[in-house]
Design a protein around this motif. Structure first.
Motif, PDB file in Angstrom:
ATOM      1  N   LEU A 130       0.955  -1.295  -0.122  1.00 53.13           N
ATOM      2  CA  LEU A 130      -0.020  -0.038  -0.008  1.00 53.13           C
ATOM      3  C   LEU A 130       0.959   1.269  -0.162  1.00 53.13           C
ATOM      4  O   LEU A 130       0.617   2.301  -0.739  1.00 53.13           O
ATOM      5  CB  LEU A 130      -0.921  -0.009   1.269  1.00 53.13           C
ATOM      6  CG  LEU A 130      -1.891   1.109   1.453  1.00 53.13           C
ATOM      7  CD1 LEU A 130      -2.849   1.296   0.199  1.00 53.13           C
ATOM      8  CD2 LEU A 130      -2.798   1.256   2.594  1.00 53.13           C
ATOM      9  N   GLU A 140      -6.750  -4.899  -4.474  1.00 52.18           N
ATOM     10  CA  GLU A 140      -7.515  -5.231  -3.278  1.00 52.18           C
ATOM     11  C   GLU A 140      -7.695  -4.006  -2.577  1.00 52.18           C
ATOM     12  O   GLU A 140      -8.831  -3.607  -1.977  1.00 52.18           O
ATOM     13  CB  GLU A 140      -6.493  -6.151  -2.445  1.00 52.18           C
ATOM     14  CG  GLU A 140      -7.379  -7.269  -1.541  1.00 52.18           C
ATOM     15  CD  GLU A 140      -6.478  -7.973  -0.748  1.00 52.18           C
ATOM     16  OE1 GLU A 140      -5.557  -8.676  -1.238  1.00 52.18           O
ATOM     17  OE2 GLU A 140      -6.708  -8.090   0.385  1.00 52.18           O
ATOM     18  N   VAL A 141      -6.749  -2.919  -2.487  1.00 50.18           N
ATOM     19  CA  VAL A 141      -6.981  -1.497  -1.914  1.00 50.18           C
ATOM     20  C   VAL A 141      -7.080  -0.830  -2.878  1.00 50.18           C
ATOM     21  O   VAL A 141      -5.818  -0.624  -3.900  1.00 50.18           O
ATOM     22  CB  VAL A 141      -6.292  -1.245  -0.709  1.00 50.18           C
ATOM     23  CG1 VAL A 141      -6.488   0.147  -0.212  1.00 50.18           C
ATOM     24  CG2 VAL A 141      -6.364  -2.144   0.619  1.00 50.18           C
ATOM     25  N   ALA A 149      -7.399   5.870   0.121  1.00 46.70           N
ATOM     26  CA  ALA A 149      -7.577   4.486   0.091  1.00 46.70           C
ATOM     27  C   ALA A 149      -8.856   4.177   0.092  1.00 46.70           C
ATOM     28  O   ALA A 149      -9.817   4.638   0.866  1.00 46.70           O
ATOM     29  CB  ALA A 149      -6.748   3.782   1.170  1.00 46.70           C
ATOM     30  N   GLN A 181     -11.432   0.768   0.567  1.00 43.97           N
ATOM     31  CA  GLN A 181     -11.428  -0.529   0.864  1.00 43.97           C
ATOM     32  C   GLN A 181     -12.534  -1.357   0.560  1.00 43.97           C
ATOM     33  O   GLN A 181     -13.061  -2.113   1.317  1.00 43.97           O
ATOM     34  CB  GLN A 181     -11.087  -0.643   2.342  1.00 43.97           C
ATOM     35  CG  GLN A 181      -9.658   0.249   2.642  1.00 43.97           C
ATOM     36  CD  GLN A 181      -8.765  -0.524   3.498  1.00 43.97           C
ATOM     37  OE1 GLN A 181      -8.621  -1.718   3.450  1.00 43.97           O
ATOM     38  NE2 GLN A 181      -7.914   0.014   4.367  1.00 43.97           N
ATOM     39  N   LYS A 196     -16.181   2.757   2.114  1.00 41.15           N
ATOM     40  CA  LYS A 196     -14.813   2.790   3.292  1.00 41.15           C
ATOM     41  C   LYS A 196     -13.557   3.609   2.347  1.00 41.15           C
ATOM     42  O   LYS A 196     -12.866   3.211   1.704  1.00 41.15           O
ATOM     43  CB  LYS A 196     -14.314   1.332   3.466  1.00 41.15           C
ATOM     44  CG  LYS A 196     -15.461   0.698   4.087  1.00 41.15           C
ATOM     45  CD  LYS A 196     -14.832  -0.815   4.414  1.00 41.15           C
ATOM     46  CE  LYS A 196     -15.858  -1.855   4.875  1.00 41.15           C
ATOM     47  NZ  LYS A 196     -15.545  -3.269   4.549  1.00 41.15           N
TER      48      LYS A 196
END
Lengths: 271, 271, 271
Positions: A148, A171-172, A183, A185, A267
């Motif tokens: 990340l 994935e993120v 980011a 999520q 998110k």
């Protein structure tokens, strides 16, 4: 909360303005791109001949360039459409599908980046890394961290270099305009088991940015819609169902997407 | 009732003869066009290269020309296929997608209308108005009434001018051969929220006209099938479902379409 | 039982290796081909420009050539990709869609067969007969027996002649490498009522052959998966459902396909 309010405004504006999203895109996922643009409330148009792309851009609210099945004919159109959009101040979203897989793709991306000012560059980590590496010859692609933190670093420097918003989906998801970085999520792994979720994200970003309510906000919302729709599609999946049903439910979820989804499921965090 | 009997005959003949419908069409909705042709009982073939379109037309029962993603290569093929079909007395259906959106489209339509004799011209009100206006320079497009009466007037005069059947699809569909004019009041608004319902209507009209049981009847039935299938798809939709499911149910409804649908649901009246 | 063990190994290897299947294919069914490749566990890539097909082949595990909507641009790419694959010992699967329908298709197939060494040729009876007839001018196409015995004879001699595995799909599928010949009795008639099941079979064969676990085994398994998925899709179909739902269930079945399906449902016999 302020960001979520802004995202809700973007969504509202799509429904109100029905932005016309002009796509020059691949023939693999083009039907899905058209349907998802409609599902979120936009209006899609696909036209790729050099004799009409400038006319089409002139009536559009956003332009999506996707090099998935590029050829010499469409490369000329990418540049013509992109330049016209720049002239008219219409946002341009580039999806550099398969960047790095062939020399032809790398050259095409280089050409587009040289001649067209992007609003949003959206790709997966491998595509974005490839573009990042191409631009900075002193830094090999392999040396880039794929965590990340590594993604954040790449997104920020590429955003600054290209003066645009960069979206790295994975994935993120990471979204950065060089100044602020977020980011997201949301999402589900099944999204990578059907074709075109990346292309469709670019279409959603196109519809969002076409509202004129902020490029960074548009890039975040378009990315988030796909992630949340993936979650909702997966939740509906019964045990004997599979990827065919998942794709149907995904489109259902986008067409039912509303402000509640943003507020309750979104998110997104500044990183 | 006489008309409905005729429509039932057309439907029966599709199932019996499996008409081959040759499409030169766009790459956005082409899969849906092929599947809907199969769903109603026809057989689709898509081929667009100038080196083979005449051969393909020779074995076809109907030809559908759709300019959705036109380019120079396919324009040549439109004309070659259309002329060959005229020579062999095979019905030609034109779907002038996006007529008026770009000069390139208007020129292409003009070229096709000049060189090919159509059996059916099918478009939405804005497309048909554009063609109508183009052809009659003394009457500006804007002056045309967009009400049912206005649509009727346009359909009749364009049908006479082009010596073909004109279909204007919208909330109420209008079909005219210049002599008789019908309004079809089937359909559901969700049909305009998925891509390709217009293109698919043209494919259905192609299958219907390919039976040789009347162009006007074929144009009416093809249009009506899409409308009724839209109604039935909407009736099956549960509250948490959306446009993904609607499209699946639409195809289901076309593949289950039968004479009962014509008799009990068909809303067609001479106007 | 030995064959079924081998088929199970192929399936297992797809999931483990995620073979990249490079398609040069038609724009009608390309989305379905991509999704079915993903559904079985492979990774699809579609690229057709002569400037990049060789690069793309170099990173692929199998190459699928499908002439459904061929044109001069893609014909060049078929040959370039096929030759490169031969050079790198990557299996090439040819789907000769519409062979015999036009002279242009026959010439293209002849060109490909002359310049490219195939691993698998997959078509329906009419397409394979046409190729068989073309190659053996002393035997007219019409004289060929279309029964199972007739199909077996054609498959064997064509497999010998081309030194490849030949798959003839139909009510009973026939697979022969010239040495051993198998009949597969899976499938459902609805498979011929949606577009692209042939093309998708070729994609599945590509994914299977891309594992490196045997061309004959790959051809059998790819064909069998489509047949069994058709059966399972049909079993789920409720009375008011039709071809739209069937297609969704078909994709579901492929994505859930496992060794149990091979062992319990697979009907394959040497003939």
């Amino acid at each position: 909360m302020e960001l979520k309010n802004e995202l809700c405004t973007v969504l509202e504006q799509i429904k109100e303005k029905t932005p016309l999203v002009h796509h020059i895109t691949n023939y693999v996922t083009v039907n899905d791109c058209a349907n998802i643009t409609l599902a979120i409330g936009g209006s899609p148009v696909m036209a790729d001949d050099h004799k009409e792309v400038e006319d089409m851009v002139s009536i559009a609210s956003a332009v999506v360039l996707n090099i998935g099945t590029l050829n010499e004919r469409t490369i000329e159109s990418f540049v013509l459409a992109g330049k016209k959009a720049n002239e008219l101040n219409i946002p341009v979203i580039l999806d550099p599908v398969g960047a790095g897989a062939t020399a032809f793709r790398s050259q095409t991306i280089e050409k587009i980046l040289k001649e067209v000012k992007l609003s949003v560059l959206r790709g997966n980590m491998s595509e974005i890394k490839n573009i990042y590496g191409t631009g900075t010859q002193t830094k090999g692609v392999d040396s880039v961290d794929s965590s990340l933190d590594g993604g954040k670093e790449i997104a920020i420097s590429l955003a600054k270099k290209l003066s645009c918003t960069v979206v790295i989906t994975g994935e993120v998801d990471i979204v950065s305009d060089g100044n602020k970085t977020y980011a997201i999520q949301n999402g589900h792994k099944a999204l990578s088991s059907i074709t075109g979720t990346g292309c469709m994200s670019a279409s959603l970003i196109g519809a969002c940015c076409g509202t004129g309510k902020g490029i960074l906000q548009g890039a975040i919302l378009g990315t988030m819609i796909m992630g949340i729709a993936g979650e909702k599609a997966n939740e509906r999946l019964k045990v004997h169902e599979g990827l065919g049903s998942f794709k149907v439910y995904l489109m259902d979820a986008v067409s039912n997407f509303d402000q509640d989804d943003i507020r309750k499921r979104g998110k997104v965090d500044e990183i």
